[in-house]
Write an enzyme that holds these catalytic residues in place. Structure first.
Site, PDB file in Angstrom:
ATOM      1  N   THR A 142       3.985 -14.632  -3.380  1.00  0.00           N
ATOM      2  CA  THR A 142       2.626 -14.197  -3.065  1.00  0.00           C
ATOM      3  C   THR A 142       1.768 -14.054  -4.316  1.00  0.00           C
ATOM      4  O   THR A 142       2.283 -13.837  -5.417  1.00  0.00           O
ATOM      5  CB  THR A 142       2.683 -12.829  -2.343  1.00  0.00           C
ATOM      6  OG1 THR A 142       1.374 -12.304  -2.173  1.00  0.00           O
ATOM      7  CG2 THR A 142       3.487 -11.816  -3.153  1.00  0.00           C
ATOM      8  N   ASP A 143       0.457 -14.138  -4.120  1.00  0.00           N
ATOM      9  CA  ASP A 143      -0.459 -13.902  -5.241  1.00  0.00           C
ATOM     10  C   ASP A 143      -0.544 -12.428  -5.617  1.00  0.00           C
ATOM     11  O   ASP A 143      -1.065 -12.079  -6.682  1.00  0.00           O
ATOM     12  CB  ASP A 143      -1.854 -14.447  -4.939  1.00  0.00           C
ATOM     13  CG  ASP A 143      -2.510 -13.836  -3.708  1.00  0.00           C
ATOM     14  OD1 ASP A 143      -1.878 -13.008  -3.020  1.00  0.00           O
ATOM     15  OD2 ASP A 143      -3.670 -14.202  -3.409  1.00  0.00           O
ATOM     16  N   GLU A 144      -0.012 -11.548  -4.763  1.00  0.00           N
ATOM     17  CA  GLU A 144      -0.110 -10.114  -5.040  1.00  0.00           C
ATOM     18  C   GLU A 144       0.712  -9.689  -6.260  1.00  0.00           C
ATOM     19  O   GLU A 144       0.508  -8.592  -6.792  1.00  0.00           O
ATOM     20  CB  GLU A 144       0.288  -9.311  -3.808  1.00  0.00           C
ATOM     21  CG  GLU A 144      -0.658  -9.556  -2.646  1.00  0.00           C
ATOM     22  CD  GLU A 144      -0.473  -8.583  -1.506  1.00  0.00           C
ATOM     23  OE1 GLU A 144      -0.250  -7.389  -1.763  1.00  0.00           O
ATOM     24  OE2 GLU A 144      -0.556  -9.031  -0.342  1.00  0.00           O
ATOM     25  N   TYR A 168       5.381  -3.490  -2.166  1.00  0.00           N
ATOM     26  CA  TYR A 168       5.606  -4.874  -1.720  1.00  0.00           C
ATOM     27  C   TYR A 168       5.435  -5.851  -2.880  1.00  0.00           C
ATOM     28  O   TYR A 168       6.306  -6.690  -3.153  1.00  0.00           O
ATOM     29  CB  TYR A 168       4.645  -5.238  -0.595  1.00  0.00           C
ATOM     30  CG  TYR A 168       4.516  -6.727  -0.369  1.00  0.00           C
ATOM     31  CD1 TYR A 168       5.621  -7.486  -0.002  1.00  0.00           C
ATOM     32  CD2 TYR A 168       3.298  -7.379  -0.567  1.00  0.00           C
ATOM     33  CE1 TYR A 168       5.523  -8.869   0.187  1.00  0.00           C
ATOM     34  CE2 TYR A 168       3.183  -8.750  -0.377  1.00  0.00           C
ATOM     35  CZ  TYR A 168       4.297  -9.489  -0.003  1.00  0.00           C
ATOM     36  OH  TYR A 168       4.198 -10.843   0.173  1.00  0.00           O
ATOM     37  N   LYS A 172       8.238  -8.363  -4.711  1.00  0.00           N
ATOM     38  CA  LYS A 172       8.116  -9.820  -4.791  1.00  0.00           C
ATOM     39  C   LYS A 172       8.076 -10.288  -6.245  1.00  0.00           C
ATOM     40  O   LYS A 172       8.642 -11.342  -6.584  1.00  0.00           O
ATOM     41  CB  LYS A 172       6.863 -10.293  -4.045  1.00  0.00           C
ATOM     42  CG  LYS A 172       6.973 -10.178  -2.529  1.00  0.00           C
ATOM     43  CD  LYS A 172       8.087 -11.015  -1.936  1.00  0.00           C
ATOM     44  CE  LYS A 172       7.797 -12.496  -1.994  1.00  0.00           C
ATOM     45  NZ  LYS A 172       8.853 -13.297  -1.283  1.00  0.00           N
ATOM     46  N   ASN A 197      -3.635 -15.182   0.877  1.00  0.00           N
ATOM     47  CA  ASN A 197      -3.486 -14.616   2.221  1.00  0.00           C
ATOM     48  C   ASN A 197      -3.434 -15.698   3.294  1.00  0.00           C
ATOM     49  O   ASN A 197      -4.403 -16.447   3.468  1.00  0.00           O
ATOM     50  CB  ASN A 197      -4.655 -13.675   2.526  1.00  0.00           C
ATOM     51  CG  ASN A 197      -4.453 -12.292   1.961  1.00  0.00           C
ATOM     52  OD1 ASN A 197      -3.951 -12.135   0.845  1.00  0.00           O
ATOM     53  ND2 ASN A 197      -4.840 -11.283   2.712  1.00  0.00           N
TER      54      ASN A 197
END
Length: 365
Positions: A142-144, A168, A172, A197
């Site tokens: 994810t980009d998070e 989260y 990741k 997203n």
């Protein structure tokens, strides 16, 4: 060396009954010449075997109910099916849930990835010298992991330092580091994708778009955190699946590829656009926008994400095909046509979680 498209051996997909995983499996097997899929999923709340109903009777799809933490099972599947690749989707993925209960995220996303990497390393080391060049381990992330951006900051690129801000995202980021380390230290041929997203069909209604659709049709408040000006880059799930296929086929070993839709929108714009689409496609007595309610923001809410996808576009000739407008319309049309699916996944457990997450949040506007 690219993976032969016509290879007879299977690919092992983890988390293939979840949102992105099931879309990937369906997209992959929509090609009559595609290799078989061994689909491993533990079937947590967000996974749904019904997502895979179109594959009933398809001999190319083998579903296995099991956990990536079960190293013995993973080794048995690898020995039996001899896959040419592992595509790793399995993860706990909802930020709000990670805030309420982070331990499950560390267990699945970190320990689970470690378990899978160790089984894959053992399997890879046992392959023949002719087989090794064709094997890949693709980790979907994810980009998070990159943290948050200010309004004027450039978009995340593959070399952006990690700065995760939620349990989260931290879990990741940890799994990304493990995958990178297993490639650098052990020579496991890994690939990593970091996506923005996702939205589209089959998404569990805890995420923003399906939650708003579900609440709107039920006549419930449409909760927006804070001022609703948080910015996300929205990626239609089918575009993401095509990106994963491209990375799996011709991505360079050890590389990371950012995957984005080039569709930066605020949460407020997403919700108001959804309301306009529902007003058009399923009109009610008054506009659905009347149900919009601002609630207390969640802790540590990242303000902006944006993806620089020039690397995958330039190297692998991939580009998102859906615009924000076309992808969102397709999503609304799918949810309206599949209300039985929605009712099937919005169980008592789901309702209890929604209550625990939103009931204590103060209405701010």
């Amino acid at each position: 060396m690219p993976i032969p498209v016509s290879a007879a051996s299977a690919i092992l997909v983890t988390g293939g009954a979840g949102f992105i995983g099931s879309n990937f499996v369906l997209e992959h097997l929509s090609d009559a010449s595609a290799c078989p899929v061994v689909n491993l999923d533990v079937l947590t709340y967000a996974a749904n075997p019904a997502n895979l109903d179109p594959l009933k009777g398809d001999a190319r799809h083998t579903f296995v109910h099991g956990d990536i933490l079960d190293g013995k099972l993973i080794r048995e599947l690898l020995a039996t099916h001899k896959p040419r690749a592992i595509v790793h989707f399995a993860a706990e993925s909802h930020v709000d849930r990670s805030i309420l209960g982070p331990s499950a995220f560390l267990k699945t996303n970190i320990d689970g990835t470690f378990s899978l990497l160790e089984a894959a390393r053992e399997y890879y080391n046992g392959l023949s010298e002719d087989e090794k060049p064709h094997f890949r381990f693709l980790h979907v992330s994810t980009d998070e992991v990159y943290g948050t951006l200010k309004p004027e900051d450039p978009a995340f690129h593959e070399d952006t330092p990690f700065a995760p801000n939620s349990p989260y995202a931290a879990s990741k980021a940890s799994s990304d580091h493990l995958v990178r380390a297993w490639q650098h230290t052990y020579g496991l041929p890994t690939l990593i994708t970091n996506c923005s997203n996702n939205y589209g069909p089959l998404q569990f209604p805890e995420k923003l778009i399906p939650l708003i659709l579900h609440n709107a049709l039920a006549g419930k408040p449409l909760p927006i955190y804070g001022d609703g000006q948080q910015v996300r880059d929205w990626l239609y799930v089918a575009d993401h699946c095509r990106a994963i296929e491209a990375v799996l086929a011709t991505g360079r070993i050890g590389e990371t590829y950012n995957v984005g839709g080039s569709n930066q929108q605020t949460n407020m714009v997403v919700v108001t656009t959804l309301c306009k689409l529902l007003d058009e496609l399923k009109p009610a007595a008054q506009s659905y926008s009347k149900q919009i309610t601002h609630v207390t923001d969640r802790p540590g809410h990242d303000r902006r994400y944006a993806i620089d996808a020039r690397k995958i576009e330039g190297e692998l000739n991939w580009k998102a095909q859906e615009s924000f407008e076309t992808g969102l319309r397709k999503t609304v049309e799918w949810y309206l046509a599949n209300q039985a699916w929605v009712e099937g996944v919005t169980s008592g457990a789901y309702r209890n979680w929604v209550e625990s997450n939103y009931s204590a949040r103060e209405v701010t506007a």
